[in-house]
Design a protein around this motif. Structure first.
Motif: not given
Length: 174
Positions: A34-41, A114-130
């Motif tokens: 799970f961490a490998r999919t989220l972290c940058s390195t 970056q645009a996709v990552a920013a759009a995902i980062a701007d989601l509310p935490p409950d939506q982002r985690s799903v």
């Protein structure tokens, strides 16, 4: 299998060191993936996974329900990866000079990512985690619902809202 996991978690919460050690060892591959999919390195992913396991080891007694273990671990990893990404951006901000030196295709790819990552980062935490669990990691709907302690219908609703919001943010049709 579920009863065995339940017993293991209950024993670990009660202070059984062997149960806790087994729980940490069993959780490590999933947490690391799970961490490998989220972290940058890869290094940040490993550090985030280790941090989650350390917190599990230290605070297992605070866990209210044994069924919440997976979602608790995923939240710890997610928060640690976000913390590391913010730190990295503070230390090495992306400037026009660093992107201008790249080839045109690479720049376009990075801008889209970056645009996709920013759009995902701007989601509310409950939506982002799903969204991350379902679309990035590829877990099944029922697995995501269980990991986050939601009903399948609630998980589907959050996923739909998250996808719609990302699509609108990126300029697509609703």
């Amino acid at each position: 299998m579920a009863d065995l996991d339940e017993q293991l978690i209950t024993a670990a919460r009660a202070g059984d060191l062997n149960a806790l050690t087994t729980l940490v060892a069993d959780s490590h591959p999933t947490v690391r993936r799970f961490a490998r999919t989220l972290c940058s390195t890869p290094e940040d992913a490993e550090d985030a996974a280790q941090e989650a396991l350390i917190i599990l080891y230290r605070k297992i007694g605070m866990l209210r329900a044994t069924s919440a273990l997976t979602s608790w671990m995923f939240r710890i990893v997610r928060n640690e990866c976000l913390r590391r990404a913010r730190l990295l951006l503070r230390e090495h901000p992306i400037t026009a000079e660093t992107t201008a030196a790249s080839a045109e295709d690479e720049v376009l790819r990075q801008l889209e990512a970056q645009a996709v990552a920013a759009a995902i980062a701007d989601l509310p935490p409950d939506q982002r985690s799903v969204l991350v669990l379902r679309d990035v990691q590829g877990y099944s709907g029922p697995m995501v619902a269980k990991a986050l302690g939601l009903s399948t219908a609630a998980m589907k609703s959050r996923l739909h809202r998250a996808r719609s919001t990302v699509r609108q943010t990126l300029g697509g049709r609703p």
